[in-house]
Design a protein around this motif. Structure first.
Motif, mmCIF file in Angstrom:
data_model
loop_
_atom_site.group_PDB
_atom_site.id
_atom_site.type_symbol
_atom_site.label_atom_id
_atom_site.label_comp_id
_atom_site.label_asym_id
_atom_site.label_seq_id
_atom_site.Cartn_x
_atom_site.Cartn_y
_atom_site.Cartn_z
ATOM 1 N N LYS A 225 0.816 -1.220 0.000
ATOM 2 C CA LYS A 225 0.076 -0.075 0.102
ATOM 3 C C LYS A 225 0.841 1.213 -0.090
ATOM 4 O O LYS A 225 0.448 2.357 -0.593
ATOM 5 N N SER A 226 1.985 1.138 0.713
ATOM 6 C CA SER A 226 3.095 2.301 0.690
ATOM 7 C C SER A 226 3.737 2.399 -0.467
ATOM 8 O O SER A 226 4.250 3.577 -0.619
ATOM 9 N N GLY A 227 3.674 1.568 -1.515
ATOM 10 C CA GLY A 227 4.287 1.979 -2.699
ATOM 11 C C GLY A 227 5.945 1.464 -2.663
ATOM 12 O O GLY A 227 6.445 1.984 -3.276
ATOM 13 N N LEU A 228 6.211 0.654 -1.430
ATOM 14 C CA LEU A 228 7.441 0.450 -1.133
ATOM 15 C C LEU A 228 7.909 -0.874 -2.558
ATOM 16 O O LEU A 228 7.238 -1.396 -2.978
ATOM 17 N N GLN A 229 9.289 -0.868 -2.580
ATOM 18 C CA GLN A 229 9.879 -1.693 -3.908
ATOM 19 C C GLN A 229 9.498 -3.173 -3.229
ATOM 20 O O GLN A 229 9.196 -3.340 -2.142
ATOM 21 N N TYR A 230 9.364 -3.920 -4.348
ATOM 22 C CA TYR A 230 8.967 -5.175 -4.199
ATOM 23 C C TYR A 230 10.028 -6.015 -3.354
ATOM 24 O O TYR A 230 9.755 -6.908 -2.651
ATOM 25 N N SER A 231 11.439 -5.706 -3.085
ATOM 26 C CA SER A 231 12.261 -6.387 -2.593
ATOM 27 C C SER A 231 12.078 -6.070 -1.095
ATOM 28 O O SER A 231 12.476 -7.017 -0.313
ATOM 29 N N THR A 232 11.110 -5.134 -0.803
ATOM 30 C CA THR A 232 10.751 -5.038 0.779
ATOM 31 C C THR A 232 9.761 -5.928 1.152
ATOM 32 O O THR A 232 9.792 -6.370 2.477
ATOM 33 N N TRP A 233 8.858 -6.185 0.252
ATOM 34 C CA TRP A 233 7.629 -6.763 1.065
ATOM 35 C C TRP A 233 7.575 -8.480 0.232
ATOM 36 O O TRP A 233 6.671 -9.102 0.753
#
Length: 107
Positions: free
Chosen positions: A62-70
């Motif tokens: 939802k926060s738009g963080l990079q895919y490597s984060t989630w």
């Protein structure tokens, strides 16, 4: 040049941690599958872990963080969910077998 080498090393290290972290529950999945039993598993722990990884994954997406984060959290979430389902399935199979067995024993 030195800065670029550090960045590459840090990125490679991060991805290797993500890969190894996301495969952490595969041995547990194999153990439950081979033994056809979830005996000894703490269902409360798996429920809490599944819930927390779901929340953090949803927040990161939802926060738009990079895919490597989630992505690692999402893969962990799926693995924990699989363990939970398999253990519950084998527990129910064991209960059905016990009920059938006890129904056949005359009192």
């Amino acid at each position: 040049k030195q800065w670029y080498q550090r960045r590459v090393a840090i990125t490679a290290g991060g991805y290797s941690l993500a890969v190894t972290g996301s495969t952490a529950f595969i041995p547990q999945i194999l153990k439950v599958w081979r033994s056809k039993s979830g005996e000894g598993l703490n269902f409360s722990m798996f429920t809490i872990l599944d819930f927390v990884t779901s929340l953090i994954s949803a927040f990161c997406i939802k926060s738009g963080l990079q895919y490597s984060t989630w992505l690692e959290l999402l893969v962990t979430n799926i693995q924990v969910f699989i363990i939970h389902l398999m253990a519950r399935y084998y527990l129910n199979q064991k209960r059905k077998k016990y009920r059938l067995h006890s129904a056949l024993i005359p009192l």
